[in-house]
Scaffold this active site. Structure first.
Site, short mmCIF file in Angstrom:
data_model
loop_
_atom_site.label_atom_id
_atom_site.label_comp_id
_atom_site.label_asym_id
_atom_site.label_seq_id
_atom_site.Cartn_x
_atom_site.Cartn_y
_atom_site.Cartn_z
N LYS A 55 52.28 35.78 9.08
CA LYS A 55 52.15 35.90 7.62
C LYS A 55 53.53 36.02 6.97
O LYS A 55 53.74 35.52 5.86
CB LYS A 55 51.26 37.09 7.27
CG LYS A 55 49.78 36.89 7.63
CD LYS A 55 49.13 35.78 6.80
CE LYS A 55 47.62 35.74 6.95
NZ LYS A 55 46.99 34.62 6.26
N ILE B 134 39.83 24.00 -0.32
CA ILE B 134 39.87 25.37 0.25
C ILE B 134 39.71 25.27 1.77
O ILE B 134 38.70 24.72 2.25
CB ILE B 134 38.74 26.24 -0.34
CG1 ILE B 134 38.81 26.26 -1.87
CG2 ILE B 134 38.80 27.67 0.23
CD1 ILE B 134 37.57 26.84 -2.56
N TYR C 259 50.23 38.71 14.10
CA TYR C 259 49.70 38.49 12.74
C TYR C 259 50.78 38.73 11.68
O TYR C 259 50.99 37.90 10.80
CB TYR C 259 48.51 39.44 12.52
CG TYR C 259 47.78 39.23 11.21
CD1 TYR C 259 47.05 38.08 10.96
CD2 TYR C 259 47.80 40.22 10.22
CE1 TYR C 259 46.36 37.91 9.75
CE2 TYR C 259 47.11 40.05 9.01
CZ TYR C 259 46.40 38.89 8.78
OH TYR C 259 45.73 38.71 7.60
#
Ligand SMILES: NC(=O)c1ccc[n+]([C@@H]2O[C@H](COP(=O)([O-])OP(=O)(O)OC[C@H]3O[C@@H](n4cnc5c(N)ncnc54)[C@H](OP(=O)(O)O)[C@@H]3O)[C@@H](O)[C@H]2O)c1
Length: 251
Positions: free
Chosen positions: A157, A6, A153
């Site tokens: 993404k 992770i 952003y």
């Protein structure tokens, strides 16, 4: 043993995922620049199931070595392998034409290049591994929808979402395919939301809406979201390359 790698595991969703995985008896390799103290204190109680890798994922030319280090920590008893690209940042929150370029470059490195390069490195290094292996790229509604002030952003993404789709389709032809999926966690009560609320309306047109989310208790806890994601990953079948949205997973 189920093993979870992770990134961005020192805070927010990443830390919640790590705690949940440890509580369920899984092994975790946690990547971030800092260590979450609560997780650190679990090191002794979790009998060798917890490993920390210190890395700044904006150091793009170090990413292959970071993956080598991660792989070196895998134990022989791995029967399912999960890699969650979760680290991310929302800054710079500025209209295009006013972007701080240094921050923009860091964001592109962290939100797009790091998960893309790490996905590539993971697939390369696990080609011979024929048990279940899944890469999750943590996405956002911003991958699909435009918000004024989030040009950096949204585009990072959106780029990652397309990369994930291509990887998923390609893997369908492989002998030992990895599943590569996007997961959109929805709005969560984390530090990232504090950064969003600190932006002014001139820079971020939707600022008032995000203040309302907090005031009305509409932000989900990272623990709730972590649980939904882990349940999804433990399902026997996933659609390779798919964009999974938490809104469609909550019954
Ligand atoms: N919060 C939301 O409402 C929301 C909504 C949609 C999508 N998301 C996505 O969900 C993911 C998790 O967000 P969050 O809200 O949990 O964020 P967060 O609380 O701000 O945590 C971000 C994590 O990323 C790590 N990180 C930041 N810069 C890094 C770097 N240069 N190298 C390595 N690690 C770095 C941080 O660890 P260190 O500082 O220790 O390195 C931290 O563990 C992100 O991908 C985000 O885009 C969040």
């Amino acid at each position: 043993m189920k093993t979870f790698i992770i990134t961005g595991a020192s805070n927010g969703l990443g830390a919640a995922l790590a705690k949940l995985c440890l509580d369920r008896g899984f092994r975790c390799i946690l990547v971030a620049r800092t260590i979450n103290q609560e997780l650190y204190h679990k090191t002794t109680q979790t009998s060798g199931r917890l490993t920390f890798v210190s890395a700044d994922l904006t150091e793009t030319n170090q990413l292959e070595s970071v993956m080598d280090e991660i792989i070196s920590h895998l134990k022989n008893d791995v029967d399912e392998l999960y890699f969650i690209n979760n680290a991310g940042m929302v800054e710079p929150i500025k209209r295009i034409g006013e972007l701080d370029i240094d921050t923009f470059v860091l964001q592109a490195k962290l939100n797009y290049l790091a998960p893309a390069i790490l996905t590539d490195s993971f697939i390369k290094r696990t080609q011979g591994y024929n048990n279940k292996k899944i890469v999750v790229n943590i996405s956002s509604g911003a991958a699909k929808n435009h918000y004024e002030g989030w040009g950096a952003y949204c585009s990072s993404k959106a780029g990652l979402e397309m990369f994930t789709r291509v990887a998923g389709i390609e893997q369908q032809r492989e002998e030992n395919p990895a599943y590569v999926i996007s997961f959109s966690p929805g709005v969560m009560d984390t530090n990232m939301q504090k950064v969003i609320r600190s932006a002014n309306e001139t820079d971020f047109a939707d600022s008032a809406r995000f203040h309302t989310y907090k005031e009305k208790g509409m932000l989900r806890s990272p623990e709730f979201v972590a649980n939904i994601l882990i349940e999804l990953l433990l399902e026997p079948e996933l659609d390779n390359g798919k964009f999974y949205d938490i809104k469609e997973l909550i019954k």
